[in-house]
Design a protein around this motif. Structure first.
Motif, PDB file in Angstrom:
ATOM      1  N   ARG A 131       0.389   4.355   0.286  1.00  0.00           N
ATOM      2  CA  ARG A 131       0.316   2.924   0.581  1.00  0.00           C
ATOM      3  C   ARG A 131      -1.122   2.436   0.415  1.00  0.00           C
ATOM      4  N   PRO A 132      -1.350   1.418  -0.404  1.00  0.00           N
ATOM      5  CA  PRO A 132      -2.714   0.915  -0.596  1.00  0.00           C
ATOM      6  C   PRO A 132      -3.290   0.338   0.700  1.00  0.00           C
ATOM      7  N   THR A 133      -4.607   0.478   0.850  1.00  0.00           N
ATOM      8  CA  THR A 133      -5.302  -0.120   1.976  1.00  0.00           C
ATOM      9  C   THR A 133      -5.491  -1.615   1.752  1.00  0.00           C
ATOM     10  N   ALA A 134      -5.667  -1.997   0.490  1.00  0.00           N
ATOM     11  CA  ALA A 134      -5.849  -3.403   0.132  1.00  0.00           C
ATOM     12  C   ALA A 134      -5.424  -3.589  -1.318  1.00  0.00           C
ATOM     13  N   GLY A 135      -5.286  -4.862  -1.726  1.00  0.00           N
ATOM     14  CA  GLY A 135      -4.859  -5.158  -3.089  1.00  0.00           C
ATOM     15  C   GLY A 135      -3.350  -5.240  -3.203  1.00  0.00           C
ATOM     16  N   ARG A 136      -2.874  -5.397  -4.434  1.00  0.00           N
ATOM     17  CA  ARG A 136      -1.436  -5.524  -4.644  1.00  0.00           C
ATOM     18  C   ARG A 136      -1.010  -4.830  -5.922  1.00  0.00           C
ATOM     19  N   ILE A 137       0.264  -4.471  -5.944  1.00  0.00           N
ATOM     20  CA  ILE A 137       0.896  -3.871  -7.118  1.00  0.00           C
ATOM     21  C   ILE A 137       2.087  -4.737  -7.486  1.00  0.00           C
ATOM     22  N   ASP A 138       2.165  -5.127  -8.740  1.00  0.00           N
ATOM     23  CA  ASP A 138       3.300  -5.900  -9.237  1.00  0.00           C
ATOM     24  C   ASP A 138       4.043  -5.079 -10.274  1.00  0.00           C
ATOM     25  N   PHE A 139       5.358  -5.096 -10.182  1.00  0.00           N
ATOM     26  CA  PHE A 139       6.187  -4.426 -11.187  1.00  0.00           C
ATOM     27  C   PHE A 139       7.174  -5.444 -11.746  1.00  0.00           C
ATOM     28  N   ASP A 140       7.149  -5.608 -13.045  1.00  0.00           N
ATOM     29  CA  ASP A 140       8.015  -6.577 -13.712  1.00  0.00           C
ATOM     30  C   ASP A 140       7.819  -7.979 -13.142  1.00  0.00           C
ATOM     31  N   GLY A 141       6.559  -8.288 -12.821  1.00  0.00           N
ATOM     32  CA  GLY A 141       6.221  -9.626 -12.342  1.00  0.00           C
ATOM     33  C   GLY A 141       6.473  -9.870 -10.872  1.00  0.00           C
ATOM     34  N   ARG A 142       6.939  -8.851 -10.131  1.00  0.00           N
ATOM     35  CA  ARG A 142       7.229  -9.031  -8.709  1.00  0.00           C
ATOM     36  C   ARG A 142       6.411  -8.055  -7.877  1.00  0.00           C
ATOM     37  N   PRO A 143       5.919  -8.499  -6.720  1.00  0.00           N
ATOM     38  CA  PRO A 143       5.109  -7.602  -5.893  1.00  0.00           C
ATOM     39  C   PRO A 143       5.932  -6.436  -5.355  1.00  0.00           C
ATOM     40  N   LEU A 144       5.295  -5.276  -5.316  1.00  0.00           N
ATOM     41  CA  LEU A 144       5.941  -4.095  -4.762  1.00  0.00           C
ATOM     42  C   LEU A 144       5.829  -4.142  -3.246  1.00  0.00           C
ATOM     43  N   LEU A 145       6.977  -4.172  -2.593  1.00  0.00           N
ATOM     44  CA  LEU A 145       7.019  -4.168  -1.130  1.00  0.00           C
ATOM     45  C   LEU A 145       7.190  -2.732  -0.650  1.00  0.00           C
ATOM     46  N   HIS A 146       6.491  -2.394   0.425  1.00  0.00           N
ATOM     47  CA  HIS A 146       6.545  -1.020   0.919  1.00  0.00           C
ATOM     48  C   HIS A 146       7.587  -0.875   2.027  1.00  0.00           C
ATOM     49  N   THR A 147       8.806  -1.311   1.698  1.00  0.00           N
ATOM     50  CA  THR A 147       9.953  -1.061   2.558  1.00  0.00           C
ATOM     51  C   THR A 147      10.760   0.074   1.936  1.00  0.00           C
ATOM     52  N   ALA A 148      11.562   0.738   2.735  1.00  0.00           N
ATOM     53  CA  ALA A 148      12.327   1.876   2.227  1.00  0.00           C
ATOM     54  C   ALA A 148      13.219   1.460   1.064  1.00  0.00           C
ATOM     55  N   ARG A 149      13.861   0.307   1.177  1.00  0.00           N
ATOM     56  CA  ARG A 149      14.775  -0.148   0.125  1.00  0.00           C
ATOM     57  C   ARG A 149      14.027  -0.478  -1.164  1.00  0.00           C
ATOM     58  N   ALA A 150      12.899  -1.189  -1.025  1.00  0.00           N
ATOM     59  CA  ALA A 150      12.134  -1.575  -2.210  1.00  0.00           C
ATOM     60  C   ALA A 150      11.534  -0.360  -2.903  1.00  0.00           C
ATOM     61  N   LEU A 151      11.025   0.598  -2.132  1.00  0.00           N
ATOM     62  CA  LEU A 151      10.432   1.789  -2.721  1.00  0.00           C
ATOM     63  C   LEU A 151      11.486   2.646  -3.419  1.00  0.00           C
ATOM     64  N   ARG A 152      12.667   2.702  -2.865  1.00  0.00           N
ATOM     65  CA  ARG A 152      13.747   3.471  -3.485  1.00  0.00           C
ATOM     66  C   ARG A 152      14.094   2.891  -4.849  1.00  0.00           C
ATOM     67  N   ALA A 153      14.197   1.568  -4.918  1.00  0.00           N
ATOM     68  CA  ALA A 153      14.495   0.913  -6.190  1.00  0.00           C
ATOM     69  C   ALA A 153      13.341   1.089  -7.170  1.00  0.00           C
ATOM     70  N   HIS A 154      12.106   1.003  -6.678  1.00  0.00           N
ATOM     71  CA  HIS A 154      10.930   1.150  -7.539  1.00  0.00           C
ATOM     72  C   HIS A 154      10.863   2.543  -8.144  1.00  0.00           C
ATOM     73  N   ARG A 155      11.137   3.557  -7.348  1.00  0.00           N
ATOM     74  CA  ARG A 155      11.010   4.935  -7.825  1.00  0.00           C
ATOM     75  C   ARG A 155      12.110   5.322  -8.803  1.00  0.00           C
ATOM     76  N   ARG A 156      13.160   4.516  -8.856  1.00  0.00           N
ATOM     77  CA  ARG A 156      14.154   4.760  -9.892  1.00  0.00           C
ATOM     78  C   ARG A 156      13.669   4.212 -11.240  1.00  0.00           C
ATOM     79  N   ARG A 157      12.912   3.144 -11.209  1.00  0.00           N
ATOM     80  CA  ARG A 157      12.421   2.515 -12.439  1.00  0.00           C
ATOM     81  C   ARG A 157      11.106   3.121 -12.924  1.00  0.00           C
ATOM     82  N   VAL A 158      10.406   3.813 -12.021  1.00  0.00           N
ATOM     83  CA  VAL A 158       9.132   4.454 -12.345  1.00  0.00           C
ATOM     84  C   VAL A 158       9.240   5.917 -11.930  1.00  0.00           C
ATOM     85  N   GLN A 159       9.146   6.815 -12.909  1.00  0.00           N
ATOM     86  CA  GLN A 159       9.337   8.235 -12.631  1.00  0.00           C
ATOM     87  C   GLN A 159       8.065   9.025 -12.899  1.00  0.00           C
TER      88      GLN A 159
END
Length: 319
Positions: free
Chosen positions: A63-91
């Motif tokens: 988890r970043p201390t500061a800053g942001r990460i965007d994937f496909d134009g949308r910010p990456l949220l560090h919730t369990a559901r969002a991370l699960r979806a992100h890790r399927r698209r990024v391997q």
């Protein structure tokens, strides 16, 4: 690269807590980096410069201390559901295939593990066979029942790549993907990554200390030093006409390089004690030789930190 990159980090920082309340280690310290669709970006630098921590943050593993990460134009949220979806698209493709594969799991089980974790419905056998074929293990039926010890190093790395491909990701992060392989096999794996980009439109961030690898595979190169990108641009431009003294020093050790030899003295500073001014100035051969003094920037090198590299550019007063 498209106007909206597939993956983008802006002002990204990762600080690990210090011991006994001491200053934290700034492993990633204000990074702007983007990977476009169908683009291969090489992230290069010495061991300990923060490359792997940056890659893990982009994967959502840190988890970043500061800053942001965007994937496909949308910010990456560090919730369990969002991370699960992100890790399927990024391997992730790990450096050591022997360590990445469970010796008690067959090739089928290793490749199908992602399908099981993400609860993918459908014909798992067909998905595994397709991934193995795309990774160059043909016919797949010859490999599905084998175990890691029955495969060569190159075949094990192809199994690891197949495990990433089975979920049909849009981006792979390859951490030193050929470092543990024989020289005769490295070219085959690099050619495979290029073929996957051509056939599937796959994007890739390749983390490496090998500038020769970056030359052969990357569209763009980002050079990292002590937690920050110090030079970034098209691969041919950065690798044939480097502007930052650190990039020049890294390139000068390659046998085929036309860059004048430059020897770096000492070790990179402690990331918990980043020096003032340009973070490279304590090892900079341009400053040590007096060239920066003659250019009138030596004082700035010691006292003023160059700006963050955003897009193509270089963080160096002398350059």
């Amino acid at each position: 690269m498209t106007a909206v990159p597939l993956l983008a980090a802006t002002g990204l920082e990762v600080v690990f807590p210090g011991r006994r309340g001491g200053p934290g280690a700034r492993a990633v310290d204000g990074v702007d980096l983007a990977v476009g669709r169908g683009e291969i970006v090489a992230l290069v630098g010495e061991s300990g410069c923060g490359k792997t921590t940056l890659a893990r943050a982009l994967l959502g593993l840190v988890r970043p201390t500061a800053g942001r990460i965007d994937f496909d134009g949308r910010p990456l949220l560090h919730t369990a559901r969002a991370l699960r979806a992100h890790r399927r698209r990024v391997q992730l493709v790990l450096q050591d295939p022997s360590g990445a594969l469970n010796p008690r799991h067959s090739v089928y089980e290793a490749v199908a593990e992602g399908l099981r974790i993400h609860g993918c419905a459908g014909d798992g056998g067909a998905a595994v066979a397709g991934a193995l074929a795309r990774a160059g293990l043909r016919p797949p039926g010859r490999f599905v029942s084998r175990y890691p010890h029955e495969l060569s190093g190159g075949q094990r790395q192809r199994v690891v790549i197949a495990g990433a491909l089975v979920l049909e990701p849009e981006l792979i992060v390859a951490d030193e993907p050929v470092a543990s392989l024989d020289a005769s096999v490295r070219g085959e794996i690099l050619a495979l990554l290029l073929r996957l980009r051509a056939e599937l439109g796959l994007s890739a961030l390749v983390v490496t200390h090998d500038l020769g690898l970056a030359w052969n595979i990357a569209d763009r190169v980002a050079v990292m030093y002590l937690g920050r990108i110090v030079e970034c641009g098209p691969a041919q431009e950065v690798l044939t006409a480097p502007r930052h003294p650190y990039t020049r020093a890294l390139l000068s050790v390659l046998p085929e390089s036309a860059v004048p030899a430059a020897v770096l003295t000492g070790e990179p500073p402690d990331p918990a004690k980043i020096p003032g001014g340009c973070r490279f100035h304590v090892r900079c051969p341009v400053l040590a030789s007096g060239e920066a003094e003659r250019a009138g920037v030596a004082g700035r090198c010691r006292s003023e930190e160059p700006g963050v590299v955003s897009g193509a550019g270089v963080a160096c007063h002398w350059a």
